[in-house]
Design a protein around this motif. Structure first.
Motif, PDB file in Angstrom:
ATOM      1  N   GLU A 110     -40.899 -60.202  57.428  1.00  0.00           N
ATOM      2  CA  GLU A 110     -40.749 -58.746  57.364  1.00  0.00           C
ATOM      3  C   GLU A 110     -41.840 -58.097  56.518  1.00  0.00           C
ATOM      4  OE1 GLU A 110     -36.866 -57.819  56.022  1.00  0.00           O
ATOM      5  OE2 GLU A 110     -35.838 -58.647  57.780  1.00  0.00           O
ATOM      6  N   GLU A 210     -31.905 -58.422  66.725  1.00  0.00           N
ATOM      7  CA  GLU A 210     -33.287 -58.704  66.352  1.00  0.00           C
ATOM      8  C   GLU A 210     -33.968 -59.300  67.581  1.00  0.00           C
ATOM      9  OE1 GLU A 210     -36.688 -60.571  65.722  1.00  0.00           O
ATOM     10  OE2 GLU A 210     -34.991 -61.949  65.824  1.00  0.00           O
ATOM     11  N   THR A 212     -37.541 -59.784  68.214  1.00  0.00           N
ATOM     12  CA  THR A 212     -38.941 -60.212  68.194  1.00  0.00           C
ATOM     13  C   THR A 212     -39.139 -61.653  68.665  1.00  0.00           C
ATOM     14  OG1 THR A 212     -38.733 -60.811  65.852  1.00  0.00           O
ATOM     15  CG2 THR A 212     -39.563 -58.606  66.366  1.00  0.00           C
TER      16      THR A 212
END
Length: 348
Positions: A110, A210, A212
């Protein structure tokens, strides 16, 4: 698709643990599940079974009859692939890209900045070239502007966009044709893989998960399909040089071993646990919790890539019955995926 859709169905999970890919001792092959003649005409079969057949007729550029015509050598080939999997000696298993470990760590953090991503890409000249090629491809290009530098690619696409470009860039050379005999298959399996990867990512975003990791996870099945096709060819050349590989041989090898091969790739590449979890969730759906985004992404991606290629696929109502998305949500995702495919027409 054989292998993936088959694993997804609960009947294959019967308490034997994950990735139970054993070929039976009598070398029976699953082409018996294909009806004689044209399997597409049998509307009584499960929609995903029919979607399997539509996909593989397209990928292998063959007729339904060719797909279901057995060979006396198929059972021997299946047992050899099983032995190679058990002994970790698949000859065609792709090696880990050199920059992949640091890319995975950086892209998964992150705290990653655009400068971090640019620096890693620029440290590998081959990856730099591939990223620029992919960033300028119809599937990923942001508008009409030509991307000339890595910094420009990261700026135009953003971190999420560059993650997908990097994933595709790492995978694309491994899915390139080695010769003219596999050219059609590699082109189509690459397009199919991109469609499934994008669909899985969009569905995960729609579910507010999430997302990604879903794009690269969605590309792994395509890589496993090509790996197994090459593994069949390798066995034929070495053990049965007077024989020709048939569509049914490829179909059966993928049906039984694609999931195990995808897991082998993930392990060989030391992909983070997140990827193993995504693959496992698609392989072993939890009863009552519905399909995972990767599962639904494969279903939707397959249907839409076939539709885009003007191949037989599923009716809208059949597709809706296989998806957890509400009709309005599904249509929105479908439209985005359709644009994604349409923009990549010139890459065929």
């Amino acid at each position: 698709m054989p292998g993936l859709f088959s694993w997804i169905r609960a009947r294959l999970f019967q308490g034997h643990g994950a990735t139970d890919y054993r070929a039976d001792s009598n070398a029976r092959v699953s082409s018996a599940k294909l009806p004689q003649g044209d399997p597409h005409a049998d509307q009584s079969r499960e929609p995903r079974d029919r979607l399997d057949d539509h996909l593989f007729c397209w990928l292998l550029d063959c007729s339904p009859r060719q797909l279901g015509t057995p060979s006396p050598f198929t059972g021997k080939i299946l047992r050899e692939i099983e032995n190679r999997l058990d002994q970790n000696r698949l000859e065609e298993l792709p090696r880990q890209p050199l920059t992949l470990p640091i890319l995975m760590r950086t892209l998964g953090s992150e705290s990653t900045t655009r400068k971090d991503v640019s620096g890693i890409i620029l440290s590998d000249a081959a990856l730099t070239d591939q990223v620029l090629q992919v960033a300028n491809s119809p599937f990923f290009k942001a508008g009409d502007q030509i991307v000339e530098t890595v910094d420009q690619a990261v700026f135009l696409l953003g971190l999420d966009g560059i993650r997908n470009v990097v994933s595709a860039s790492v995978m694309r050379p491994m899915l390139a044709a080695r010769n003219s005999t596999e050219s059609t298959f590699t082109q189509r399996v690459w397009r199919w893989g991109l469609s499934c990867a994008r669909a899985a990512e969009l569905i995960a975003l729609n579910r507010k998960e999430e997302s990604t990791s879903y794009f690269m996870a969605g590309l792994l099945p395509a890589l496993s399909y090509l790996t197994l096709r090459r593994e069949v060819q390798s066995i034929i050349r070495r053990r049965y040089p007077d024989q020709q590989a048939t569509p049914q041989m490829y179909y059966e090898a993928i049906d039984r071993f694609a999931w195990a091969t995808a897991q082998k790739v993930a392990r060989a590449w030391n992909l983070p646990p997140r990827y193993h979890a995504l693959l496992l969730a698609a392989e072993r759906p939890v009863p009552g919790e519905g399909d995972a985004p990767l599962t639904e992404g494969i279903t939707l991606g397959t249907r839409e890539v076939l539709r885009d290629a003007h191949q037989r696929n599923l009716a809208d109502e059949e597709l809706q019955a296989l998806m957890s998305l509400e009709p309005r949500q599904l249509e929105k995702v479908r439209q985005m995926l359709s644009r994604f495919l349409a923009e990549g027409l010139s890459s065929r």
